[in-house]
Design a protein around this motif. Structure first.
Motif, PDB file in Angstrom:
ATOM      1  N   LYS A  20       1.027  -1.106  -0.147  1.00 57.71           N
ATOM      2  CA  LYS A  20       0.136  -0.366   0.096  1.00 57.71           C
ATOM      3  C   LYS A  20       0.932   1.308  -0.372  1.00 57.71           C
ATOM      4  N   GLY A  21       0.480   1.877  -0.930  1.00 56.07           N
ATOM      5  CA  GLY A  21       0.831   3.720  -0.433  1.00 56.07           C
ATOM      6  C   GLY A  21       0.798   4.506  -2.180  1.00 56.07           C
ATOM      7  N   TRP A  22       1.331   5.427  -2.233  1.00 56.38           N
ATOM      8  CA  TRP A  22       1.356   6.555  -3.681  1.00 56.38           C
ATOM      9  C   TRP A  22       1.931   6.081  -4.411  1.00 56.38           C
ATOM     10  N   ARG A  38       5.546   4.891  -4.360  1.00 58.96           N
ATOM     11  CA  ARG A  38       6.657   4.846  -2.970  1.00 58.96           C
ATOM     12  C   ARG A  38       4.915   4.452  -1.220  1.00 58.96           C
ATOM     13  N   ASP A  39       5.941   4.710  -0.212  1.00 54.86           N
ATOM     14  CA  ASP A  39       5.486   3.982   1.079  1.00 54.86           C
ATOM     15  C   ASP A  39       6.005   4.305   2.261  1.00 54.86           C
ATOM     16  N   GLY A  40       7.173   5.584   1.826  1.00 58.89           N
ATOM     17  CA  GLY A  40       7.421   6.320   2.953  1.00 58.89           C
ATOM     18  C   GLY A  40       9.079   5.248   3.130  1.00 58.89           C
TER      19      GLY A  40
END
Lengths: 431, 431
Positions: A20-22, A38-40
């Protein structure tokens, strides 16, 4: 179900996982879409082949706006050409929430615009790298003192009196007790702590309502301040150099990838090893004069002066024994020359200026009383501080390290505004 | 020469060492004087025989006032009856500085007097023990999040607008930008961080200008606030219980001596193990009614209510799903009953009240806008926060833990004023 993060993908090679991410970026090449997620914890290139996913998922991969949130499923493969070394062969892609017209695009934006959008700007790879290095610096600071048996001593933020004039203090009404002020330093409180616990450090935000609009000034900044009973100025310098070496080497060891993202020249940081040069103020003035700087003996070093001095060395330089006139009232005088204060400033290399200011403290009650009078300070406000000299006074010393300047130096940043999540400057207190 | 500290004396048995510290207490028995030395790491009984030291040193041992600073030299012996298990056979004793009429004597003092002398009161064995436990709690908090790949995200202290009314905020003039306010919580900023970094925590001082004069309220207190993207309310409760267990068990493991000094019943702390009971607000109300409390459904739990509920359990209890009316605007509604908020409060056992407040956050833009209007909040001040829902919104949750209440609970203290070096309360901002 255990959550999977991009940084842990080496454990999932040839397995199908959901992330899960952006959406950080995307590109298209006919029947294949590349979605950078990206997920941090990192970036992952996700490859979407037309035949491998539903038509809806394939269309989504095409249309999604930057920063849309997604759940994306597929098999992890080693791919040395991809950022991070892995790639996902996508089998499913679900939109969580849209992002339409994300304001920060890969094009260049002005700094004021980016600072207005700071809550979003933080998502960029560069800002994530800076925050992760900041975190590592803070952790190194705490580990250093914890491993050496210092006790944390949180100093108060709200302080009762404007000890050194109100011009650079933020004031607030404090119930029926009149005005109170935001702290500029926890040092005096840390001294009380050192008399109780031997070795302490305070670590918290400090404030300066200074109208300095420079690349080194914030109105709100974090400071760590160790204070040690029975330490003299030499012990203080020993502690400072061991401390700085520890911080820099910790970041080099654990944040290599982030330093690479910031394009930091790490050879400059690798040189930060003990011993650091120690020069007296007198020697610093000589250096200035030799370099053609018109510097008047007795003044404090300015920003340019600091740069000229520090440029002589490949690692931080410790300048000690300043004229007492330019230093704070609580600093002990040099017994060999009472015109000098037993102070030390540590100047970072590469022009990053003063990052540490410290001193041995005046431990003689009468001399301290004299100094308070000379500086026209209200003695009453210092009665508690004077008690530390009335009841079992001991030699002691300490220093303060500014976190944001340290982050700027280690990351190689032009301006301190990027060193803290939400910078506060004279013309900005939003978002 | 390496400094020697009392806590390390096991390495120096039968060796002659010099220690520096303060006279904690003394007693005399003819030709032998007992001097209890403290150095911040522990207490040591030093035995001064008349024949073993110079007449001057023997006289000094007799006359020194409490808290005089000393350098004391002698041979270390094992002595199981002495506090700490060691004793020094003194061969020399040098006064560093006197302490005449130290104001805090072994007799009982009133709390206001001790708070006035807080800079000295910190030297007592009890206050040293509390500060060391506070430090261990802070370290456990940071270690917990660092080990789990959270990134530290320092939230700003100075915030631009009085989002929820100014009545409980400290205000300050901020240059030409008008009034600014001291933060009450870093949560909204931590949410921005979670969207950038996935898992973050903010940790810093927070402020409440509340006129509450209770044993649980400070105007300045420290709070740690984790926030996690893609976590729901259950994940939030999982995190909270793992976190509290970790903190308590870390203190039990490493601060047994300090807990003993505080006479803490550690069996109560040993019970703090997962899983914690999870009850709904509705179930909590049932407990209150069964216990004869006249509690009106729909209200928030008060201090007494919390005590009655938590007394049913031997470990912290998590109360979830409160009426949304009594909870903050940013909390997500329960999809199964929109009158309830997906909130959780964790109540400490033994009547220590709420130590954690958390929730899943509203991630829907329209519902959040509606809520801001209902609560009559200025939408403009929240535009940046709303952006987090406009651009790739995701489910997320977090909580805040108050440090001082946690210290009070773990140490078993009546009042939070002893949990922080220099407490700030409505009637006190000194020293």
């Amino acid at each position: 179900m255990q959550k999977v993060y991009i940084k842990d993908l080496s454990q999932y090679v040839d397995q199908t996982v959901s992330l899960k991410g952006w959406l950080y970026n995307k590109r298209s090449s006919g029947k294949v879409k590349f979605v950078i997620l990206r997920d941090g914890t990192g970036l992952l290139q996700c490859v979407v082949f037309k035949g491998n996913v539903t038509p809806e998922a394939f269309e989504a991969a095409d249309k999604l706006g930057q920063e849309s949130s997604l759940e994306i499923t597929g098999k992890i493969k080693i791919e040395s050409r991809a950022p991070g070394g892995y790639e996902m062969d996508v089998t499913d892609l679900k939109l969580i929430a849209e992002s339409v017209d994300y304001p920060i695009t890969p094009k260049e934006h002005g700094v004021e615009f980016l600072m207005d959008k700071r809550h979003l700007w933080l998502r960029s790879q560069r800002q994530v790298a800076i925050l992760k290095i900041r975190h590592r610096i803070v952790k190194a600071i705490r580990d250093f003192f914890d491993e050496r048996d210092f006790t944390l001593m949180d100093a108060p933020i709200i302080t009762p009196s404007a000890c050194e004039g109100t011009s650079t203090l933020f004031a607030t009404d404090y119930f029926d007790l009149g005005k109170a002020y935001l702290t500029q330093s926890g040092q005096l409180y840390a001294e009380a702590g050192a008399m109780a616990l031997g070795k302490v450090y305070s670590f918290g935000p400090t404030f300066r309502a200074e109208k300095s609009k420079t690349r080194r000034h914030l109105t709100e900044f974090w400071m760590v301040e160790p204070e040690v009973a029975f330490n003299d100025l030499n012990d203080d310098m020993d502690l400072a150099e061991e401390f700085l070496e520890y911080i820099v080497q910790s970041v080099l060891k654990d944040r290599a990838e982030e330093l690479r993202i910031l394009e930091r020249d790490t050879t400059k940081l690798e040189a930060v090893k003990r011993p650091f040069p120690r020069i007296s103020y007198d020697e610093a003035v000589e250096i200035l004069h030799k370099n053609g700087i018109d510097f008047e003996y007795g003044n404090d070093l300015g920003g340019t002066d600091e740069t000229v001095v520090s440029n002589q060395f490949d690692r931080p330089v410790m300048v000690h024994r300043y004229p007492s006139e330019v230093k704070a009232f609580y600093m002990k005088r040099d017994p060999e020359n009472p015109k000098l204060a037993l102070a030390v400033d540590v100047l970072a290399p590469e022009g990053y200026g003063e990052i540490i200011g410290g001193s041995q403290r005046e431990d003689n009650l009468d001399l301290l009383l004299e100094r308070i009078e000379q500086h026209q300070l209200p003695q009453e406000a210092f009665e508690w501080y004077l008690d530390l000299r009335r009841f079992g006074s001991v030699p002691h010393s300490g220093f303060g390290l500014g976190i944001e300047r340290t982050v700027a130096w280690i990351c190689g940043l032009e301006h301190v505004r990027e060193t803290i999540p939400f910078a506060r400057m004279i013309y900005r207190n939003t978002p």
